[in-house]
Design a protein around this motif. Structure first.
Motif, short mmCIF file in Angstrom:
data_model
loop_
_atom_site.label_atom_id
_atom_site.label_comp_id
_atom_site.label_asym_id
_atom_site.label_seq_id
_atom_site.Cartn_x
_atom_site.Cartn_y
_atom_site.Cartn_z
N GLU A 31 0.83 -1.21 0.00
CA GLU A 31 0.00 0.00 0.00
C GLU A 31 0.86 1.26 0.00
O GLU A 31 0.51 2.25 -0.64
CB GLU A 31 -0.93 0.00 1.22
N ILE A 32 1.99 1.22 0.70
CA ILE A 32 2.90 2.37 0.71
C ILE A 32 3.46 2.59 -0.68
O ILE A 32 3.50 3.72 -1.18
CB ILE A 32 4.04 2.16 1.74
N LEU A 33 3.87 1.51 -1.34
CA LEU A 33 4.39 1.62 -2.71
C LEU A 33 3.33 2.20 -3.63
O LEU A 33 3.62 3.11 -4.42
CB LEU A 33 4.85 0.24 -3.21
N GLU A 34 2.11 1.72 -3.52
CA GLU A 34 1.02 2.24 -4.35
C GLU A 34 0.80 3.72 -4.10
O GLU A 34 0.58 4.50 -5.04
CB GLU A 34 -0.26 1.45 -4.10
N SER A 35 0.87 4.14 -2.84
CA SER A 35 0.69 5.56 -2.51
C SER A 35 1.79 6.41 -3.11
O SER A 35 1.53 7.51 -3.62
CB SER A 35 0.67 5.75 -0.99
N LEU A 36 3.03 5.91 -3.04
CA LEU A 36 4.15 6.66 -3.61
C LEU A 36 4.05 6.77 -5.12
O LEU A 36 4.31 7.84 -5.69
CB LEU A 36 5.48 6.02 -3.22
N VAL A 37 3.68 5.69 -5.77
CA VAL A 37 3.53 5.72 -7.23
C VAL A 37 2.41 6.69 -7.62
O VAL A 37 2.56 7.49 -8.55
CB VAL A 37 3.26 4.31 -7.78
N LYS A 38 1.31 6.65 -6.88
CA LYS A 38 0.19 7.56 -7.15
C LYS A 38 0.61 9.01 -6.95
O LYS A 38 0.31 9.88 -7.77
CB LYS A 38 -0.98 7.22 -6.23
N LEU A 39 1.34 9.27 -5.87
CA LEU A 39 1.81 10.63 -5.60
C LEU A 39 2.75 11.12 -6.70
O LEU A 39 2.65 12.25 -7.16
CB LEU A 39 2.51 10.69 -4.24
N PRO A 68 9.82 2.09 12.67
CA PRO A 68 11.23 1.82 12.32
C PRO A 68 11.42 0.62 11.39
O PRO A 68 12.28 0.67 10.50
CB PRO A 68 11.90 1.58 13.67
N ASN A 69 10.63 -0.43 11.56
CA ASN A 69 10.82 -1.62 10.72
C ASN A 69 10.44 -1.39 9.26
O ASN A 69 10.83 -2.16 8.39
CB ASN A 69 10.06 -2.81 11.29
N GLN A 70 9.67 -0.33 8.96
CA GLN A 70 9.28 -0.05 7.58
C GLN A 70 10.16 1.03 6.93
O GLN A 70 10.12 1.20 5.72
CB GLN A 70 7.82 0.39 7.50
N ARG A 71 10.95 1.72 7.71
CA ARG A 71 11.74 2.82 7.16
C ARG A 71 12.79 2.36 6.15
O ARG A 71 12.97 2.99 5.11
CB ARG A 71 12.40 3.61 8.28
N LYS A 72 13.46 1.25 6.43
CA LYS A 72 14.46 0.74 5.48
C LYS A 72 13.80 0.32 4.17
O LYS A 72 14.34 0.56 3.09
CB LYS A 72 15.25 -0.42 6.09
N LYS A 73 12.65 -0.30 4.27
CA LYS A 73 11.92 -0.68 3.07
C LYS A 73 11.50 0.56 2.29
O LYS A 73 11.56 0.57 1.06
CB LYS A 73 10.69 -1.52 3.43
N PHE A 74 11.08 1.58 3.00
CA PHE A 74 10.68 2.84 2.37
C PHE A 74 11.86 3.44 1.62
O PHE A 74 11.72 3.87 0.47
CB PHE A 74 10.16 3.81 3.45
N ALA A 76 14.40 1.85 0.41
CA ALA A 76 14.64 1.00 -0.77
C ALA A 76 13.65 1.32 -1.88
O ALA A 76 14.03 1.39 -3.06
CB ALA A 76 14.56 -0.47 -0.38
N LEU A 77 12.39 1.56 -1.52
CA LEU A 77 11.38 1.94 -2.51
C LEU A 77 11.73 3.27 -3.17
O LEU A 77 11.59 3.43 -4.38
CB LEU A 77 10.00 2.03 -1.86
N LEU A 78 12.21 4.21 -2.36
CA LEU A 78 12.59 5.52 -2.90
C LEU A 78 13.74 5.39 -3.88
O LEU A 78 13.74 6.02 -4.94
CB LEU A 78 12.97 6.48 -1.77
N GLN A 79 14.72 4.56 -3.54
CA GLN A 79 15.85 4.36 -4.44
C GLN A 79 15.38 3.74 -5.75
O GLN A 79 15.83 4.13 -6.82
CB GLN A 79 16.91 3.49 -3.77
N MET A 83 15.57 5.40 -9.55
CA MET A 83 16.15 4.73 -10.70
C MET A 83 15.17 4.71 -11.88
O MET A 83 15.58 4.74 -13.04
CB MET A 83 16.58 3.30 -10.35
N MET A 84 13.88 4.71 -11.56
CA MET A 84 12.84 4.70 -12.59
C MET A 84 12.45 6.12 -13.00
O MET A 84 11.55 6.29 -13.82
CB MET A 84 11.62 3.94 -12.08
#
Length: 86
Positions: A31-39, A68-74, A76-79, A83-84
């Motif tokens: 859901e976080i990834l979807e929100s970022l892509v939408k934004l 904190p456990n989702q920040r590293k994943k976040f 990684a998603l930003l990186q 790249m895209m």
């Protein structure tokens, strides 16, 4: 520094960013990834342009809303999004 940059934004854009930040709380990674892509898509379609510093400050503020456990994943998603070219 990030908060100063955010204060320079259009009030409507600040409202939108806060709504997205609030919306990330308790969401799954998908859901976080979807929100970022939408934004990112909305940002590209709008006539409102953000500087790299403003974008970075908004994303940092979003990251801070996550546990904190989702920040590293976040991060990684930003990186991946960088790249895209999103």
């Amino acid at each position: 520094m990030g908060k100063d940059i955010l204060n320079e934004l259009d009030p409507e854009m600040i409202k939108e960013a806060k709504a997205v930040m609030e919306g990330l709380k308790g969401k799954s990674d998908q859901e976080i990834l979807e929100s970022l892509v939408k934004l990112a898509a909305q940002k590209k379609q709008s006539n409102k342009k953000l500087t790299k510093e403003q974008s970075a400050a908004i994303l940092e503020a979003m990251k801070e809303t996550l546990p904190p456990n989702q920040r590293k994943k976040f991060e990684a998603l930003l990186q991946m999004m960088q790249m895209m070219n999103m």
